[in-house]
Design a protein around this motif. Structure first.
Motif, PDB file in Angstrom:
ATOM      1  N   LEU A 107    -106.804  46.236  61.453  1.00 18.08           N
ATOM      2  CA  LEU A 107    -106.135  46.322  62.573  1.00 18.08           C
ATOM      3  C   LEU A 107    -105.562  47.641  62.892  1.00 18.08           C
ATOM      4  N   PHE A 108    -105.306  48.432  61.996  1.00 24.52           N
ATOM      5  CA  PHE A 108    -105.051  49.772  61.927  1.00 24.52           C
ATOM      6  C   PHE A 108    -105.750  50.645  62.743  1.00 24.52           C
ATOM      7  N   ALA A 109    -107.296  50.659  62.180  1.00 22.49           N
ATOM      8  CA  ALA A 109    -108.170  51.280  63.129  1.00 22.49           C
ATOM      9  C   ALA A 109    -108.205  50.678  64.398  1.00 22.49           C
ATOM     10  N   GLY A 110    -107.950  49.371  64.770  1.00 26.61           N
ATOM     11  CA  GLY A 110    -107.919  49.093  66.364  1.00 26.61           C
ATOM     12  C   GLY A 110    -106.719  49.555  67.134  1.00 26.61           C
ATOM     13  N   ARG A 111    -105.701  49.315  66.359  1.00 21.51           N
ATOM     14  CA  ARG A 111    -104.508  49.745  67.089  1.00 21.51           C
ATOM     15  C   ARG A 111    -103.877  51.202  67.015  1.00 21.51           C
ATOM     16  N   ALA A 112    -103.918  51.772  65.869  1.00 24.10           N
ATOM     17  CA  ALA A 112    -103.596  53.153  65.692  1.00 24.10           C
ATOM     18  C   ALA A 112    -104.810  54.136  65.758  1.00 24.10           C
ATOM     19  N   GLY A 113    -105.840  53.715  65.247  1.00 26.53           N
ATOM     20  CA  GLY A 113    -106.855  54.696  65.127  1.00 26.53           C
ATOM     21  C   GLY A 113    -107.373  55.199  66.475  1.00 26.53           C
ATOM     22  N   SER A 114    -107.542  53.967  67.444  1.00 26.93           N
ATOM     23  CA  SER A 114    -108.160  54.093  68.689  1.00 26.93           C
ATOM     24  C   SER A 114    -107.031  55.034  69.416  1.00 26.93           C
ATOM     25  N   ALA A 115    -105.781  54.553  69.388  1.00 23.45           N
ATOM     26  CA  ALA A 115    -104.672  55.273  69.915  1.00 23.45           C
ATOM     27  C   ALA A 115    -104.850  57.014  69.749  1.00 23.45           C
ATOM     28  N   LEU A 116    -104.984  57.244  68.525  1.00 20.79           N
ATOM     29  CA  LEU A 116    -105.124  58.590  67.949  1.00 20.79           C
ATOM     30  C   LEU A 116    -106.140  59.421  68.551  1.00 20.79           C
ATOM     31  N   THR A 117    -107.420  58.621  68.556  1.00 24.54           N
ATOM     32  CA  THR A 117    -108.593  59.234  69.145  1.00 24.54           C
ATOM     33  C   THR A 117    -108.423  59.775  70.446  1.00 24.54           C
ATOM     34  N   ALA A 118    -107.847  58.672  71.462  1.00 26.12           N
ATOM     35  CA  ALA A 118    -107.553  58.776  72.839  1.00 26.12           C
ATOM     36  C   ALA A 118    -106.965  59.774  73.258  1.00 26.12           C
ATOM     37  N   GLU A 119    -105.728  59.898  72.236  1.00 24.01           N
ATOM     38  CA  GLU A 119    -104.818  60.855  72.423  1.00 24.01           C
ATOM     39  C   GLU A 119    -105.308  62.511  72.213  1.00 24.01           C
ATOM     40  N   ILE A 120    -105.887  62.424  71.239  1.00 23.17           N
ATOM     41  CA  ILE A 120    -106.429  63.676  70.942  1.00 23.17           C
ATOM     42  C   ILE A 120    -107.742  64.043  71.833  1.00 23.17           C
ATOM     43  N   GLY A 121    -108.419  63.166  72.156  1.00 23.56           N
ATOM     44  CA  GLY A 121    -109.495  63.388  73.043  1.00 23.56           C
ATOM     45  C   GLY A 121    -108.981  63.824  74.410  1.00 23.56           C
ATOM     46  N   LEU A 122    -107.817  63.311  74.899  1.00 26.04           N
ATOM     47  CA  LEU A 122    -107.498  63.748  76.406  1.00 26.04           C
ATOM     48  C   LEU A 122    -106.773  64.761  76.072  1.00 26.04           C
ATOM     49  N   MET A 123    -106.071  65.154  75.105  1.00 24.76           N
ATOM     50  CA  MET A 123    -105.519  66.562  74.987  1.00 24.76           C
ATOM     51  C   MET A 123    -106.656  67.604  74.942  1.00 24.76           C
ATOM     52  N   LYS A 124    -107.676  67.494  74.603  1.00 28.27           N
ATOM     53  CA  LYS A 124    -108.809  68.251  74.558  1.00 28.27           C
ATOM     54  C   LYS A 124    -109.344  68.265  75.874  1.00 28.27           C
ATOM     55  N   ALA A 125    -109.473  67.137  76.411  1.00 29.17           N
ATOM     56  CA  ALA A 125    -109.960  67.189  77.697  1.00 29.17           C
ATOM     57  C   ALA A 125    -109.209  67.952  79.003  1.00 29.17           C
ATOM     58  N   THR A 126    -107.888  67.798  78.748  1.00 21.99           N
ATOM     59  CA  THR A 126    -106.782  68.607  79.569  1.00 21.99           C
ATOM     60  C   THR A 126    -106.551  70.063  79.155  1.00 21.99           C
ATOM     61  N   GLU A 127    -107.133  70.297  78.252  1.00 21.02           N
ATOM     62  CA  GLU A 127    -107.171  71.807  77.630  1.00 21.02           C
ATOM     63  C   GLU A 127    -105.660  72.144  77.009  1.00 21.02           C
ATOM     64  N   GLN A 128    -105.107  70.937  76.538  1.00 19.62           N
ATOM     65  CA  GLN A 128    -104.014  71.076  75.911  1.00 19.62           C
ATOM     66  C   GLN A 128    -103.982  71.990  74.585  1.00 19.62           C
ATOM     67  N   LEU A 129    -105.251  71.519  73.887  1.00 18.14           N
ATOM     68  CA  LEU A 129    -105.476  72.038  72.480  1.00 18.14           C
ATOM     69  C   LEU A 129    -105.970  73.463  72.622  1.00 18.14           C
TER      70      LEU A 129
END
Lengths: 260, 277
Positions: A107-129
Motif C-alpha cells: 500500500l505504501f508503494a502505491g500511495r507514497a512511493g508513486s507520489a514521491l516518484t511523481a513529485e521528484i520527476g516533476l521537479m526534474k522536468a520543471t528544472e527545479q532540481l
C-alpha cells in the motif's frame, strides 16, 4: 534481422546494468547525505507527515478489513477442529509476521512511493532540481535524503498500526459476531506471540521494505525522462518494481527468519 | 573594490561536447568580459542552453577547457564546484521556482541554505531583492499564481540573492508579452550595471538582445560563426550571420529540410514513402 534482435537484447542488458549502477550510486549518495540532516530534522519531520501521516487512512482502513477477513476465514477453518479459541493467535501471528509488513509495504508503494516518484520527476522536468544545483544546493541532500529517511521511519510505524488495527478487526468479527470467547482470544495471543521471534522480525521486515520502496521511488523519480510521459512511466515502474521487490524480499526474509 | 587582473570571467577554449552521436560543440572559443553583457545567439537546437550548463559545471566537455574565475570548471571536485556556484546566478527559461514554497520563501531559499543570517535580516534582504524586480507586493503569492513574466522576475530576484559575480540568463525573452519583455530587458541592464555583475544572455530574440548586449557571439553547427559588438556584426561578411540577424527565411540555412527531389517524390506515389519505413 536476427542480428538486430541480438543487438537489441544487448542494448537492453547494458541499459539495465547502467540503471542498476546509477541506482546504487544514488543510494550511497543518499546515505552520505543523512548525517547532514541531524541539525535540520525539521525537513525530515515535514516529509514524515506527507509520506507517513497522509498514508494513515488507507493503512487503517485496509488493516481493519484484512483483520476482519482473517477473523472470518480463521474461524471457519478452526471451528472444524474445535479450536476456535486459538483465533487470536492465528490473526495476530499472520498480521505481525506477514500481512502487516507486506501489505503495508504494498500500500505504501502505491500511495507514497508513486507520489514521491511523481513529485521528484516533476521537479526534474520543471528544472527545479537543476536550479537547486545551480544555487549550490545539492538536491540529493536537500530533497532526496529527507524523503528517504522519512520512508524508513514511517514504514515500521505504519506496519505496526496496520497490525494493531487488524487484530481489532479480527476481534470484532471473531468475538463480536461469531461468538469466540473474549478471554481466550486475548490470552492465547499473549501466550503465543513472541516479542523477538514474531514482533522484532516483523519490524525488521518493514524496515527493509521501507528502505527498498523509498529507494526505488526516489531513484525512479530522479532518473525519469523529464517529460510528462517519462514521469508517468517512472511512476508505474515504481509501483511495479517496488511491489515485486517487496514480495521477493519477503520470501527471502521469511526463509531466513522462520525457515528450518 | 579590488579589480582582478584577468579581464575575462569565463574563458572557453577549443571546447568539444558530444551528446549521443550528435556533435553539439566542435572547438568553441569564447570569452566573457568582466562587467559586460555578453550575448550568445544562434538558432534553436545549437546548444546555447547546453553552453550555460557547461559553464555552470552541470555538464562536462569532452575536450577543451572552460575556465571560470581562473578555475577549470570541469576539473573541480564536488565541494569546490559548489563553492564556485554560490557565486553564479542562473535564470532558467521557465523560472524553475520551487513550487511548494511561496515567492518570499523561494527568494529566501539560497540565503537560508548558505548563510546563518537571522530571520529578520533575511526578511529585509528578500524584500530588497523583490523590490529590485518590482515584485515586493507579491511576496506571499505561490508560483502557480504568477504569470510567466512574474515567475522569471521572482527567479531573477532569487538568482541575485547571494550577490553573484556572474549571471546567466537562459532565453530570458522567450514567450513574453511586449511589456514584460521591456521590463526584463531593463532589469538585466540595470542589475548588471548597478550590482557590478557580469552577464551572459543566451537568446534568439535578436532585437531585444542586441539592444542590451555589449558583445555578441553567433553560434551555429557547433562553432562560433561570428562575434563582435552589434555594429561589427552588421558589417560581418558571413552570409549566415546576415541571414540570422535579418531573419531571412532562405540563405545558407535552407528553408527546406534535406529531402529527395520534389518531383520524383510526388511521382513515386505511395510506394516510396511506405518502403522507406
Amino acid at each position: 534481422m536476427i542480428l538486430s534482435v541480438i543487438q537489441n537484447l544487448g542494448q537492453k542488458g547494458l541499459d539495465f546494468f547502467q540503471r542498476l549502477g546509477r541506482g546504487h550510486l544514488l543510494f550511497v549518495q543518499i546515505l552520505a547525505g543523512i548525517p547532514g540532516l541531524i541539525p535540520r530534522f525539521g525537513l525530515v519531520i515535514q516529509q514524515v507527515f506527507s509520506v507517513g501521516v497522509l498514508s494513515m487512512v488507507i493503512i487503517v482502513v485496509s488493516g481493519l478489513f484484512v483483520g476482519m477477513v482473517l477473523g472470518l476465514q480463521g474461524y471457519n477453518t478452526l471451528v472444524d477442529f474445535g479450536a476456535e479459541e486459538s483465533l487470536g493467535v492465528v490473526v495476530s501471528l499472520s498480521l505481525v509476521r506477514e500481512l502487516g509488513p507486506v501489505v503495508t509495504a504494498l500500500l505504501f508503494a502505491g500511495r507514497a512511493g508513486s507520489a514521491l516518484t511523481a513529485e521528484i520527476g516533476l521537479m526534474k522536468a520543471t528544472e527545479q532540481l537543476s536550479a537547486m544545483e545551480m544555487m549550490a544546493v545539492d538536491p540529493v541532500r536537500r530533497v532526496l535524503a529527507p524523503r528517504f529517511l522519512a520512508g524508513f521511519i514511517s514504514m515500521p510505524l505504519l506496519a505496526a498500526i496496520f497490525s494493531a488495527v487488524g487484530v481489532l478487526g479480527g476481534y470484532f468479527v471473531g468475538v463480536g459476531l461469531l461468538g469466540v470467547d473474549e478471554g481466550s482470544y486475548w490470552s492465547q495471543m499473549q501466550a503465543k506471540v513472541d516479542l523477538y521471534n514474531d514482533i522484532y522480525n516483523g519490524v525488521i521486515k518493514s524496515l527493509v521494505f521501507g528502505i527498498v520502496v523509498t529507494w526505488i521511488a526516489l531513484f525512479e523519480g530522479s532518473d525519469a525522462i523529464p517529460t510528462s510521459e517519462g514521469v508517468s512511466r517512472a511512476t508505474t515502474r515504481t509501483v511495479v518494481h517496488s511491489s515485486l521487490a517487496v514480495l521477493g524480499l519477503d520470501f527471502i526474509l521469511t526463509a531466513l527468519m522462520f525457515g528450518a | 573594490m579590488m579589480t582582478p587582473a584577468n579581464p575575462h570571467v569565463v574563458e572557453v577554449r577549443q571546447m568539444r561536447f558530444v551528446r549521443g552521436k550528435r556533435m553539439i560543440f566542435d572547438g568553441v572559443d569564447l570569452d566573457i568580459q568582466r562587467g559586460k553583457i555578453t550575448a550568445i545567439m544562434g538558432p534553436s537546437g545549437t546548444g546555447k542552453t547546453t553552453l550555460l550548463r557547461l559553464i555552470g559545471g552541470q555538464l562536462r566537455p569532452d575536450a577543451g577547457s572552460i575556465m571560470v574565475e581562473g578555475q577549470q570548471v570541469d576539473k573541480l571536485g564536488h565541494t569546490a564546484l559548489y563553492q564556485l556556484r554560490k557565486r553564479m546566478g542562473m535564470l532558467f527559461q521557465n523560472g524553475a521556482l520551487l513550487t511548494d514554497m511561496n515567492v518570499f520563501d523561494n527568494v529566501a531559499f539560497p540565503l537560508r541554505e548558505h548563510t546563518k543570517l537571522p530571520e529578520a535580516l533575511i526578511r529585509d534582504l528578500v524584500l530588497m531583492k523583490l523590490h529590485a524586480v518590482g515584485l515586493r507586493g507579491a511576496w506571499q503569492l505561490m508560483p502557480s499564481e504568477l504569470s510567466g513574466g512574474m515567475s522569471r522576475r521572482v527567479a531573477l530576484a532569487r538568482a541575485i540573492a547571494l550577490d553573484p559575480m556572474i549571471m546567466m540568463y537562459d532565453e530570458p525573452f522567450t514567450g513574453q508579452d511586449p511589456i514584460s519583455m521591456g521590463v526584463l530587458v531593463r532589469l538585466i541592464r540595470q542589475l548588471n550595471d548597478a550590482l557590478g555583475l557580469t552577464s551572459v544572455i543566451v537568446s534568439h530574440d535578436i532585437a531585444e538582445t542586441r539592444s542590451i548586449a555589449d558583445y555578441i557571439y553567433l553560434l551555429s553547427n557547433g562553432k562560433v560563426v561570428a562575434h563582435g559588438t552589434s555594429d561589427e556584426l552588421d558589417r560581418s561578411e558571413s552570409e549566415w550571420a546576415q541571414q540570422f540577424l535579418k531573419g531571412l527565411s532562405d540563405g545558407p540555412v535552407p528553408f527546406h529540410y534535406p529531402a529527395e527531389d520534389y518531383r520524383r517524390d510526388m511521382l513515386a506515389g505511395e510506394n516510396v514513402v511506405v518502403s522507406n519505413r
